[in-house]
Design a protein around this motif. Structure first.
Motif, PDB file in Angstrom:
ATOM      1  N   ALA A  78       1.255   5.493  34.132  1.00 49.57           N
ATOM      2  CA  ALA A  78       2.467   5.780  33.365  1.00 49.57           C
ATOM      3  C   ALA A  78       2.787   4.543  32.545  1.00 49.57           C
ATOM      4  N   ASP A  79       2.904   4.711  31.238  1.00 46.10           N
ATOM      5  CA  ASP A  79       3.186   3.591  30.353  1.00 46.10           C
ATOM      6  C   ASP A  79       4.694   3.420  30.254  1.00 46.10           C
ATOM      7  N   THR A  80       5.206   2.301  30.763  1.00 49.33           N
ATOM      8  CA  THR A  80       6.645   2.030  30.745  1.00 49.33           C
ATOM      9  C   THR A  80       6.969   0.862  29.825  1.00 49.33           C
ATOM     10  N   THR A  81       6.163   0.664  28.793  1.00 47.96           N
ATOM     11  CA  THR A  81       6.376  -0.420  27.843  1.00 47.96           C
ATOM     12  C   THR A  81       7.653  -0.158  27.060  1.00 47.96           C
ATOM     13  N   PRO A  82       8.566  -1.137  27.004  1.00 50.76           N
ATOM     14  CA  PRO A  82       9.803  -0.912  26.245  1.00 50.76           C
ATOM     15  C   PRO A  82       9.535  -0.852  24.742  1.00 50.76           C
ATOM     16  N   LYS A  83      10.378  -0.108  24.043  1.00 51.16           N
ATOM     17  CA  LYS A  83      10.226   0.077  22.594  1.00 51.16           C
ATOM     18  C   LYS A  83      10.373  -1.244  21.844  1.00 51.16           C
ATOM     19  N   GLU A  84      11.163  -2.183  22.380  1.00 51.25           N
ATOM     20  CA  GLU A  84      11.392  -3.469  21.715  1.00 51.25           C
ATOM     21  C   GLU A  84      10.096  -4.267  21.567  1.00 51.25           C
ATOM     22  N   ALA A  85       9.152  -4.074  22.474  1.00 49.31           N
ATOM     23  CA  ALA A  85       7.882  -4.797  22.394  1.00 49.31           C
ATOM     24  C   ALA A  85       7.128  -4.434  21.122  1.00 49.31           C
ATOM     25  N   PHE A  86       7.174  -3.170  20.737  1.00 55.15           N
ATOM     26  CA  PHE A  86       6.483  -2.736  19.524  1.00 55.15           C
ATOM     27  C   PHE A  86       7.256  -3.164  18.272  1.00 55.15           C
ATOM     28  N   ASP A  87       8.590  -3.247  18.384  1.00 59.80           N
ATOM     29  CA  ASP A  87       9.391  -3.714  17.255  1.00 59.80           C
ATOM     30  C   ASP A  87       9.083  -5.171  16.941  1.00 59.80           C
ATOM     31  N   ASN A  88       8.844  -5.981  17.973  1.00 64.08           N
ATOM     32  CA  ASN A  88       8.499  -7.388  17.770  1.00 64.08           C
ATOM     33  C   ASN A  88       7.194  -7.528  16.997  1.00 64.08           C
ATOM     34  N   LYS A  89       6.245  -6.627  17.227  1.00 67.41           N
ATOM     35  CA  LYS A  89       4.978  -6.687  16.498  1.00 67.41           C
ATOM     36  C   LYS A  89       5.200  -6.434  15.011  1.00 67.41           C
ATOM     37  N   GLU A  90       6.114  -5.517  14.690  1.00 68.88           N
ATOM     38  CA  GLU A  90       6.440  -5.252  13.288  1.00 68.88           C
ATOM     39  C   GLU A  90       7.057  -6.489  12.643  1.00 68.88           C
ATOM     40  N   LEU A  91       7.923  -7.194  13.371  1.00 65.72           N
ATOM     41  CA  LEU A  91       8.541  -8.411  12.840  1.00 65.72           C
ATOM     42  C   LEU A  91       7.485  -9.481  12.586  1.00 65.72           C
ATOM     43  N   LEU A  92       6.502  -9.596  13.482  1.00 64.10           N
ATOM     44  CA  LEU A  92       5.427 -10.563  13.276  1.00 64.10           C
ATOM     45  C   LEU A  92       4.621 -10.226  12.025  1.00 64.10           C
ATOM     46  N   LYS A  93       4.419  -8.953  11.777  1.00 62.53           N
ATOM     47  CA  LYS A  93       3.681  -8.521  10.589  1.00 62.53           C
ATOM     48  C   LYS A  93       4.414  -8.949   9.324  1.00 62.53           C
ATOM     49  N   PHE A  94       5.737  -8.756   9.314  1.00 62.55           N
ATOM     50  CA  PHE A  94       6.518  -9.159   8.150  1.00 62.55           C
ATOM     51  C   PHE A  94       6.536 -10.675   7.998  1.00 62.55           C
ATOM     52  N   ALA A  95       6.555 -11.399   9.109  1.00 65.43           N
ATOM     53  CA  ALA A  95       6.563 -12.863   9.055  1.00 65.43           C
ATOM     54  C   ALA A  95       5.257 -13.377   8.456  1.00 65.43           C
ATOM     55  N   LYS A  96       4.141 -12.755   8.806  1.00 63.16           N
ATOM     56  CA  LYS A  96       2.859 -13.171   8.256  1.00 63.16           C
ATOM     57  C   LYS A  96       2.802 -12.896   6.750  1.00 63.16           C
ATOM     58  N   ASP A  97       3.362 -11.767   6.321  1.00 65.89           N
ATOM     59  CA  ASP A  97       3.385 -11.446   4.896  1.00 65.89           C
ATOM     60  C   ASP A  97       4.246 -12.447   4.132  1.00 65.89           C
ATOM     61  N   HIS A  98       5.331 -12.877   4.750  1.00 69.20           N
ATOM     62  CA  HIS A  98       6.222 -13.829   4.092  1.00 69.20           C
ATOM     63  C   HIS A  98       5.588 -15.213   4.005  1.00 69.20           C
ATOM     64  N   TYR A  99       4.771 -15.559   4.996  1.00 75.86           N
ATOM     65  CA  TYR A  99       4.176 -16.887   5.057  1.00 75.86           C
ATOM     66  C   TYR A  99       3.300 -17.161   3.835  1.00 75.86           C
ATOM     67  N   ARG A 100       2.447 -16.230   3.482  1.00 79.63           N
ATOM     68  CA  ARG A 100       1.554 -16.426   2.340  1.00 79.63           C
ATOM     69  C   ARG A 100       1.297 -15.084   1.674  1.00 79.63           C
ATOM     70  N   LYS A 101       1.772 -14.958   0.483  1.00 80.87           N
ATOM     71  CA  LYS A 101       1.548 -13.729  -0.271  1.00 80.87           C
ATOM     72  C   LYS A 101       0.105 -13.699  -0.769  1.00 80.87           C
ATOM     73  N   ARG A 102      -0.422 -12.513  -0.906  1.00 77.68           N
ATOM     74  CA  ARG A 102      -1.799 -12.360  -1.361  1.00 77.68           C
ATOM     75  C   ARG A 102      -1.927 -12.886  -2.792  1.00 77.68           C
ATOM     76  N   GLY A 103      -2.951 -13.706  -3.019  1.00 77.31           N
ATOM     77  CA  GLY A 103      -3.210 -14.230  -4.348  1.00 77.31           C
ATOM     78  C   GLY A 103      -2.579 -15.583  -4.604  1.00 77.31           C
TER      79      GLY A 103
END
Length: 123
Positions: A78-103
């Protein structure tokens, strides 16, 4: 069943060797205790798996006889992973995009190859 085999059987890791490596690195916990790959798993154990910067929380329902299909995994855990754990991954994705834009910044290896091919073709 061993914890590395259990994680392989329930499709959290592609190979048993990768699951063993995760145990040796301390990414796997049973009832909040870091375990070795040879630790036995029993029904009602709580397993925490740190994978891709997400702490997955599982509860063992039953022990599978061997590697199971993706549709049957729910019978054994039974997967009891809280939803906040997946939200943190989305925030990390946005942080990486902000760090260095493509090009911007230094060219990547592929960019350098493209530039070299472009300048060589003009000559």
């Amino acid at each position: 069943m061993r914890i590395d085999k259990y994680l392989w059987c329930t499709r959290y890791y592609k190979t048993r060797n990768i699951a063993s490596g995760a145990c040796k690195k301390g990414a796997i916990r049973i009832n909040d205790v870091i375990v070795k790959p040879s630790r036995e798993v029993f029904p009602s154990d709580r397993i925490t798996v740190r994978k891709d910067q997400i702490n997955y929380t599982l509860e063992v329902i039953a022990i599978p006889p061997n590697r199971v299909g993706a549709k049957l995994v729910g019978l054994y855990r039974a997967d009891t992973t809280p939803k906040e754990a997946f939200d943190n991954k989305e925030l990390l994705k946005f942080a990486k995009d902000h760090y260095r834009k493509r090009g911007t910044g230094r060219p990547t290896k592929k960019d350098r190859r493209d530039i070299a091919d472009f300048t060589d073709s003009e000559e």
